[in-house]
Design a protein around this motif. Structure first.
Motif, mmCIF file in Angstrom:
data_model
loop_
_atom_site.group_PDB
_atom_site.id
_atom_site.type_symbol
_atom_site.label_atom_id
_atom_site.label_comp_id
_atom_site.label_asym_id
_atom_site.label_seq_id
_atom_site.Cartn_x
_atom_site.Cartn_y
_atom_site.Cartn_z
ATOM 1 N N ARG A 160 42.645 38.723 48.689
ATOM 2 C CA ARG A 160 42.453 39.085 47.289
ATOM 3 C C ARG A 160 43.798 39.284 46.595
ATOM 4 O O ARG A 160 44.006 38.846 45.464
ATOM 5 C CB ARG A 160 41.609 40.353 47.187
ATOM 6 C CG ARG A 160 41.193 40.693 45.757
ATOM 7 C CD ARG A 160 40.372 41.961 45.717
ATOM 8 N NE ARG A 160 39.158 41.805 46.517
ATOM 9 C CZ ARG A 160 38.933 42.436 47.659
ATOM 10 N NH1 ARG A 160 39.845 43.260 48.159
ATOM 11 N NH2 ARG A 160 37.808 42.251 48.314
ATOM 12 N N ALA A 202 36.620 37.060 49.065
ATOM 13 C CA ALA A 202 37.771 37.884 48.675
ATOM 14 C C ALA A 202 38.110 37.725 47.202
ATOM 15 O O ALA A 202 39.041 38.360 46.723
ATOM 16 C CB ALA A 202 38.976 37.527 49.531
ATOM 17 N N GLY A 203 37.385 36.875 46.483
ATOM 18 C CA GLY A 203 37.622 36.740 45.050
ATOM 19 C C GLY A 203 38.539 35.601 44.665
ATOM 20 O O GLY A 203 38.927 35.492 43.505
#
Length: 283
Positions: free
Chosen positions: A192, A246-247
Motif C-alpha cells: 500500500r 493492498a489498494g
C-alpha cells in the motif's frame, strides 16, 4: 454381508456407421454396507446428553441467580446478568477444547472455567440461603457442578493426547503458520505504501506545475524500501490479488510487483489481461 445398489457412470466407445464417439454408460453395482459404528453412535448420544445437561444447567442457574439479582434491580437486567454465570464457564470449556492440542494454552481457560463455575455455584447457593431454602440452593448449585463434570469427561474423551515429540512438532508448525499469517498484514502495508508513492510520482509526471521548487529541478525523494521476498511461491494471479487487496490499482505498479514476487519474466499483456479479469470478477 449386506449390500446396497449404487448407480455409477463410465465413458464407453459407441460406434454407428463407422463413426465412434465416447458416450456415458450408466450401470449398477452392489457395494457392501459397512457395519454400524456403535462406538461413534454411543459417543454422539453422550455428547447430545451433555448438551441437554448444559442447557438445563443454564436454565436453572439463570432462574435462580436472576431471582436473587432481581431483589436489587429490574428483572430483565437481573436475568440477563444471571445468564452470564454459566455461559462463562461453558465458553471457557469451548476454548479449552479448541486448545486441546496445546496443553499450555489450554491451562488458562481450564482454570478460568473452574473459577467461573465456583462463582456460579456460590451464587445459586446464596439464593437458596436468602430464600430460607438452603437445601434447595445446595442441590441447585450441584446442577452446575454436575454439568461441568459431564462436559469435562466428554471433552477428555474426544481429545486426542499427543506425545512430547509430536507436541513439539505441532508447536513448530503452528509457529510457522502464525509467522506467515503475520507477514500478510505487513506485506499489504508495504504494498500500500509503495502504491501511494507510485501514484504520487505519476501525478508529478503528468502535472508539470506540481513542482514546488522554483528552480524547476524535481524534488529528490527517498526511494521506497524494497518489498520483502514472498514467504512462499506465488502465482501471477495470487500476486495480482495481493496487490489489489493492498489498494494498488496502477497497472505499471501491479506489473512491477508481479515481476518482483512472482515471475521476473512475466509478460505485460498476460498481467494486464489477468488484472482486467480480476477487476471484472470483483466488480
Amino acid at each position: 454381508m449386506k449390500t446396497r445398489t449404487v448407480r455409477r457412470h463410465r465413458l464407453v466407445e459407441h460406434t454407428i456407421d463407422g463413426k465412434t464417439e465416447m458416450v456415458l454408460d450408466k450401470y449398477n453395482v452392489d457395494v457392501p454396507i459397512p457395519p454400524r459404528d456403535w462406538d461413534r453412535i454411543v459417543l454422539a448420544i453422550v455428547t447430545a446428553a451433555a448438551a441437554l445437561i448444559g442447557i438445563a444447567s443454564i436454565t436453572w442457574s439463570t432462574a435462580s441467580i436472576g431471582d436473587l439479582l432481581a431483589r436489587a434491580t429490574i428483572a430483565p437486567a437481573a436475568y440477563a446478568a444471571a445468564a452470564v454465570f454459566d455461559l462463562v464457564w461453558l465458553s471457557c470449556m469451548a476454548l479449552e477444547w479448541l486448545a486441546r492440542y496445546d496443553q499450555e494454552r489450554a491451562k488458562l481457560p481450564r482454570r478460568a472455567g473452574y473459577w467461573a463455575l465456583a462463582i456460579a455455584m456460590v451464587a445459586v447457593g446464596a439464593h437458596g440461603w436468602i430464600a430460607d431454602q438452603l437445601a434447595i440452593g445446595l442441590v441447585g448449585a450441584a446442577v452446575s457442578g454436575l454439568a461441568k463434570a459431564m462436559w469435562t469427561v466428554v471433552l477428555r474423551h474426544h481429545a486426542k493426547p499427543l506425545d512430547d515429540l509430536t507436541q513439539q512438532w505441532v508447536d513448530k508448525q503452528r509457529a510457522e503458520a502464525g509467522g506467515r499469517l503475520a507477514m500478510v498484514s505487513v506485506r499489504r502495508e508495504l504494498i500500500r505504501t509503495e502504491g501511494l508513492v507510485e501514484a504520487e510520482r505519476a501525478a508529478l509526471r503528468t502535472n508539470p506545475d506540481a513542482d514546488p521548487d522554483a528552480s524547476g529541478e524535481p524534488e529528490k525523494r527517498p526511494e521506497p524500501e524494497a518489498l520483502p521476498k514472498a514467504t512462499g511461491p506465488m502465482t501471477i494471479a495470487e500476486a495480482i490479488r495481493t496487490a489489489l487487496s493492498a489498494g494498488i490499482t496502477d497497472p505499471d505498479a501491479v506489473l512491477r510487483y508481479v515481476r518482483r514476487v512472482a515471475d521476473a519474466n512475466a509478460k505485460e499483456e498476460s498481467v494486464l489481461r489477468t488484472l482486467r479479469s480480476l477487476r471484472k470478477s470483483t466488480a
